[in-house]
Design an enzyme around this catalytic site. Structure first.
Site, PDB file in Angstrom:
ATOM      1  N   LYS A   1       0.839  -1.196   0.000  1.00  0.00           N
ATOM      2  CA  LYS A   1       0.000   0.000   0.000  1.00  0.00           C
ATOM      3  C   LYS A   1       0.875   1.247   0.000  1.00  0.00           C
ATOM      4  O   LYS A   1       1.987   1.235   0.511  1.00  0.00           O
ATOM      5  CB  LYS A   1      -0.922  -0.005   1.217  1.00  0.00           C
ATOM      6  CG  LYS A   1      -1.893  -1.155   1.140  1.00  0.00           C
ATOM      7  CD  LYS A   1      -2.844  -1.206   2.301  1.00  0.00           C
ATOM      8  CE  LYS A   1      -3.770  -2.382   2.006  1.00  0.00           C
ATOM      9  NZ  LYS A   1      -4.726  -2.663   2.966  1.00  0.00           N
TER      10      LYS A   1
ATOM     11  N   HIS B   1      -3.775   1.807   4.780  1.00  0.00           N
ATOM     12  CA  HIS B   1      -3.184   3.055   4.301  1.00  0.00           C
ATOM     13  C   HIS B   1      -2.985   4.036   5.458  1.00  0.00           C
ATOM     14  O   HIS B   1      -2.006   4.777   5.499  1.00  0.00           O
ATOM     15  CB  HIS B   1      -4.072   3.680   3.217  1.00  0.00           C
ATOM     16  CG  HIS B   1      -4.104   2.882   1.956  1.00  0.00           C
ATOM     17  ND1 HIS B   1      -5.059   1.922   1.705  1.00  0.00           N
ATOM     18  CD2 HIS B   1      -3.292   2.900   0.872  1.00  0.00           C
ATOM     19  CE1 HIS B   1      -4.835   1.381   0.522  1.00  0.00           C
ATOM     20  NE2 HIS B   1      -3.765   1.962  -0.009  1.00  0.00           N
TER      21      HIS B   1
ATOM     22  N   SER C   1      -7.521   3.536  -1.966  1.00  0.00           N
ATOM     23  CA  SER C   1      -7.633   3.330  -0.522  1.00  0.00           C
ATOM     24  C   SER C   1      -9.097   3.415  -0.139  1.00  0.00           C
ATOM     25  O   SER C   1      -9.785   4.354  -0.543  1.00  0.00           O
ATOM     26  CB  SER C   1      -6.838   4.416   0.210  1.00  0.00           C
ATOM     27  OG  SER C   1      -7.248   4.519   1.558  1.00  0.00           O
ATOM     28  N   MET C   2      -9.565   2.459   0.648  1.00  0.00           N
ATOM     29  CA  MET C   2     -10.951   2.502   1.132  1.00  0.00           C
ATOM     30  C   MET C   2     -11.176   3.741   1.997  1.00  0.00           C
ATOM     31  O   MET C   2     -12.220   4.363   1.931  1.00  0.00           O
ATOM     32  CB  MET C   2     -11.284   1.245   1.943  1.00  0.00           C
ATOM     33  CG  MET C   2     -11.302  -0.026   1.121  1.00  0.00           C
ATOM     34  SD  MET C   2     -12.670  -0.109  -0.019  1.00  0.00           S
ATOM     35  CE  MET C   2     -13.941  -0.716   1.063  1.00  0.00           C
ATOM     36  N   GLY C   3     -10.200   4.114   2.797  1.00  0.00           N
ATOM     37  CA  GLY C   3     -10.353   5.233   3.723  1.00  0.00           C
ATOM     38  C   GLY C   3     -10.082   6.600   3.119  1.00  0.00           C
ATOM     39  O   GLY C   3     -10.759   7.572   3.440  1.00  0.00           O
TER      40      GLY C   3
END
Length: 125
Positions: free
Chosen positions: A21, A53, A94-96
């Site tokens: 990542k 991340h 990134s999901m966040g």
């Protein structure tokens, strides 16, 4: 003075091999109290040890904040680094933090690894 502080921060710091990542971080210089802020630079950080991340962002931003810099995460993704083949591929999101602007990340990586084939794509996770 502020620009000199930013110049000492490497544009790219990524692990040498594997898939991991990464985050694209904007670092703001700590402005003198009488001058408006505005000087900043974008940096790429990617490490195999990071499960999320946010792990990378939290570590890097914490270190830079101790030196008086403000940080913001511009997004993330993944890097596939094959040092033996001299190839780096930037992709995913990134999901966040959302998707980093991979074209910006790729240009910074190309500058550090000029003899590599550096590519990017918006697909994948």
């Amino acid at each position: 003075m502020a620009a000199a502080g930013l110049a000492q921060i490497p544009d790219v710091d990524i692990d040498s091999d594997g898939v991991f990542k990464y985050v694209l971080i904007r670092v703001h210089a700590a402005p003198p109290s009488e001058a408006p802020g505005g000087e900043s630079k974008d940096i790429v950080r990617g490490y195999k040890w990071a499960e999320y991340h946010a792990d990378i962002y939290d570590k890097v931003s914490g270190e830079l904040q101790k030196k008086g810099h403000d940080c913001e995460c511009l997004g993330g993704g993944r890097i596939s680094h094959q040092s033996q083949d001299r190839k780096i591929h930037v992709y995913g999101y990134s999901m966040g933090y959302g998707r980093a602007q991979h074209s910006v990340s790729t240009e910074k990586i190309r500058a550090k690894y000029p003899d590599y084939e550096v590519t990017w794509a918006d697909d994948g996770y």
